[in-house]
Design a protein around this motif. Structure first.
Motif: not given
Length: 170
Positions: A70-74, A37-42
């Motif tokens: 989550s690696y995509l964003t992290l 969900l890290l990828n889709s949060l504000p």
């Protein structure tokens, strides 16, 4: 619309940012698990979570774990210590003899954020019943009754405030 996060909130221990900060400072081997969900949060909330993760890593050597994409964003901001599926991670954590990602033993405090609720609730239930050697805390927008401690149900504005407060206490 029915939301499972609103069911039986009185059975969980509600955590303030101060309690979370104290738990991290007291822990010997803490871990921070970041879910898909890290990828889709504000973006503003995602950035606060990533700043909390950086502080935890730099100040307390918290193991940062990427699950569920989550690696995509992290990875744009912080290289995680491990990438693993949430179910495999839960299975490892419930084993008191697991040596951890670094071979130094199991963890004693697990922080979660961004794991989809329907998966998180089952994983937290498993840890609650089969991993008495560790404590769990969720930093999510919705309260998780199966965690040892959880943020209460929050609006995005309140959640952002909780995360900023936590960041200032770390």
């Amino acid at each position: 619309m029915w939301n499972p996060a609103y069911v039986t909130p009185e059975i969980a221990n509600i955590a303030s940012p101060k309690i979370v900060a104290m738990a991290v400072k007291k822990a010997k081997r803490p871990m921070f698990v970041l879910g898909s969900l890290l990828n889709s949060l504000p973006e503003e909330i995602t950035m606060e979570i990533l700043e909390v993760a950086k502080l935890l890593k730099n100040k307390y050597n918290v193991t940062i774990v990427s699950t569920g994409g989550s690696y995509l964003t992290l990875s744009k901001y912080l290289e995680p210590d491990a990438k693993i599926g949430i179910i495999d991670l839960i299975n490892n954590l419930r084993n008191p003899y697991w040596e951890g990602f670094d071979g130094k033993g199991n963890y004693d405090l697990i922080l979660f954020v961004g794991v989809p609720y329907y998966i998180a609730t089952q994983g937290l239930s498993t840890l609650k019943h089969f991993a008495p050697h560790l404590r769990t805390i969720t930093l999510c927008k919705f309260m998780h009754p199966n965690a040892d401690y959880s943020f209460p149900n929050l609006s995005n504005e309140d959640w952002l405030s909780y995360l900023r407060n936590l960041k200032s206490l770390i």
